[in-house]
Design a protein around this motif. Structure first.
Motif, PDB file in Angstrom:
ATOM      1  N   GLU A 159      -4.810  -2.116   0.992  1.00 44.85           N
ATOM      2  CA  GLU A 159      -4.583  -2.981   2.141  1.00 44.85           C
ATOM      3  C   GLU A 159      -5.469  -4.229   2.078  1.00 44.85           C
ATOM      4  OE1 GLU A 159      -3.328   0.561   5.315  1.00 44.85           O
ATOM      5  OE2 GLU A 159      -5.320  -0.352   5.375  1.00 44.85           O
ATOM      6  N   PRO A 176       0.829  -1.216   0.000  1.00 42.94           N
ATOM      7  CA  PRO A 176       0.000   0.000   0.000  1.00 42.94           C
ATOM      8  C   PRO A 176       0.858   1.259   0.000  1.00 42.94           C
ATOM      9  CG  PRO A 176      -0.844  -1.592   1.587  1.00 42.94           C
ATOM     10  CD  PRO A 176       0.487  -2.123   1.106  1.00 42.94           C
ATOM     11  N   GLN A 204      -3.926  -6.441  -0.511  1.00 39.13           N
ATOM     12  CA  GLN A 204      -2.732  -7.091   0.030  1.00 39.13           C
ATOM     13  C   GLN A 204      -3.102  -8.284   0.907  1.00 39.13           C
ATOM     14  OE1 GLN A 204      -0.596  -5.136   3.256  1.00 39.13           O
ATOM     15  NE2 GLN A 204       1.323  -5.419   2.162  1.00 39.13           N
TER      16      GLN A 204
END
Length: 477
Positions: A222, A210, A225
């Protein structure tokens, strides 16, 4: 094609909304222009009537017509001291069709009259009433044509629309550039990260980092991820379970045979005093050892999930020395020579422990292949640096890999070439190297020996900022 993109559609919508806002402003503006136009004619008519009153009506008729023409009216009526007086007059070309009183007229009425004037192309005579300026009477009244008024309103409207179009275009362009920089570019970066990740989901370094400063986009990065971490782990586990499932039948069959042999030897040891027991005991130990080793490898492969590599810079010569010393101890009295050609100052970027495991697998496979021939042999380990990164090479003078082993080199339970081997070592090593972003490669395998190479990339994998980091790893035998 442009309007199929987010920024293109935003540009189109911005221009449309700005034009809509300008149109909503345009109608009251034209109504105001009409009112000002009429009031200016009334002011001219008032000035002309005052000039006539100043001469007590003694004015030439030509001059009177000139005053009316300058005011663009046909006649002027001025009410002063409760007396309504026709001050200036001329022939009216047509009957008066409508009267408009501009004194305290509401806004909606002015807008309605302006729209009606624009919509009517006929030149009509109208009467307009207004309050004299500077309180020069109670009211002033004049008659005039609507043709010049309508032409002036159209000219004014076209100028306003042109200016509105220019403002709309400039505003839309500025917002287009702003949206591309603040929204489209970060979104495109996320999309590029997803594409890079999709090329090699098992490569942990392709997971997005991020970076956005926009709160919503950073939350999206995020979330992406977290999803990529979970997906990478799930893919590895799913692949391993699928491979494990396909191998269960083979493992069960081999394990049953091994344990059956061990059971027969054990039964004989329990019921007989035959001197052959001494010779049977080692076979029993070997059979049980192979069974235990097979079970341990299978269970470890089925449940283990390799962590993402922790990249550090270290001297590769030290790592290779540790691997060689460990394998020398394992070789014992066997005639296996280890040769290394590694610069003492060569530093690589990798996970120290994972690279140690990969090299150990390669060197151990080479040693066991040589020992199986019962002849002397050499294992050579070398390393170096190239433009794109680093390479490590492991070669031996063993008998080479069988054709079947080369075809299924990195497939668990299929790439083994030693009796009792499972082929898990190379599969795990290849996965570790892919986790670095690289590959494990077999350079050659023939009657003169086998050679593997590991290529470690110099650059890190960054979805947008840098080229992907790749670690090309030598395949295990």
């Amino acid at each position: 094609m442009l309007f199929n993109t987010l920024s293109g559609r935003f540009l189109l919508l911005t221009a449309a909304f700005v034009m809509l806002a300008e149109i909503l402003i345009f109608v009251p503006s034209v109504a105001r222009f009409r009112e000002d136009y009429i009031m200016s004619r009334l002011e001219r008519a008032q000035i002309a009537s005052l000039a006539l009153l100043a001469t007590d009506g003694m004015i030439d008729q030509n001059l009177e017509q000139e005053l009316l023409a300058n005011a663009e009216v046909f006649n002027v009526v001025l009410r002063r001291d409760e007396v309504r007086q026709l001050v200036l007059s001329s022939p009216i070309p047509a009957p008066i069709e409508q009267s408009f009183d501009l004194r305290d007229a509401p806004a909606w009425e002015l807008i309605r009259d302006a729209v009606a004037c624009l919509a009517d192309p006929q030149n009509r005579v109208i009467r307009v009433i207004g309050a004299p300026v500077r309180q020069a009477g109670l009211l002033i009244e004049a008659t005039m044509d609507t043709g010049p008024l309508r032409s002036a309103m159209i000219d004014y409207g076209l100028r306003i629309l042109g200016l509105s179009a220019l403002i709309s275009a400039v505003t839309a362009a500025l917002l287009f550039l702003a949206v591309r920089r603040l929204l489209v570019t970060p979104i495109r970066r996320v999309v590029n990260h997803m594409s890079v990740y999709a090329e090699a989901p098992e490569d942990a370094r392709r997971v997005i980092e991020p970076q956005s400063k926009v709160v919503e986009l950073r939350e999206a990065e995020e979330a992406l991820q977290s999803m990529q971490h979970q997906l990478t782990g799930a893919l590895r586990q799913k692949d391993r379970l699928a491979q494990l499932g396909g191998a269960v039948a083979k493992v069960s069959h081999d394990l049953r045979n091994i344990l059956t042999s061990a059971q027969l030897f054990a039964d004989r040891m329990e019921t007989s005093d035959d001197p052959m027991v001494k010779r049977a005991a080692p076979k029993l130990v070997n059979s049980i050892s192979r069974a235990v080793g097979l079970c341990e490898s299978t269970l470890a492969f089925g449940k283990a999930e390799e962590p993402a590599p922790t990249l550090t810079r270290f001297m590769v010569s030290t790592l290779i020395r540790d691997v060689v010393e460990s394998e020398k101890l394992a070789a014992g009295e066997n005639d296996v020579e280890f040769v290394t050609d590694v610069p003492q100052t060569l530093a690589v970027r990798a996970d120290h422990e994972q690279l140690y495991r990969v090299l150990t697998n390669l060197v151990r496979n080479a040693r066991q292949a040589i020992e199986a021939t019962r002849a002397p042999g050499t294992i050579e380990i070398s390393a170096g640096e190239e433009e794109e990164g680093w390479w490590l090479r492991v070669g031996d003078t063993g008998p080479g890999l069988p054709e079947r082993a080369r075809e299924h080199l990195f497939q668990p339970f299929q790439g083994g070439f030693r009796k009792g081997g499972t082929g898990l070592g190379l599969a795990i090593s290849a996965e570790l190297i892919r986790g670095h972003g690289g590959r494990l490669e077999l350079l050659r395998s023939d009657a003169e020996g086998t050679e593997f190479v590991i290529h470690l990339p110099r650059d890190l994998v960054l979805g947008l900022a840098a080229p992907a980091t790749r670690i090309v790893a030598a395949t295990e035998a």
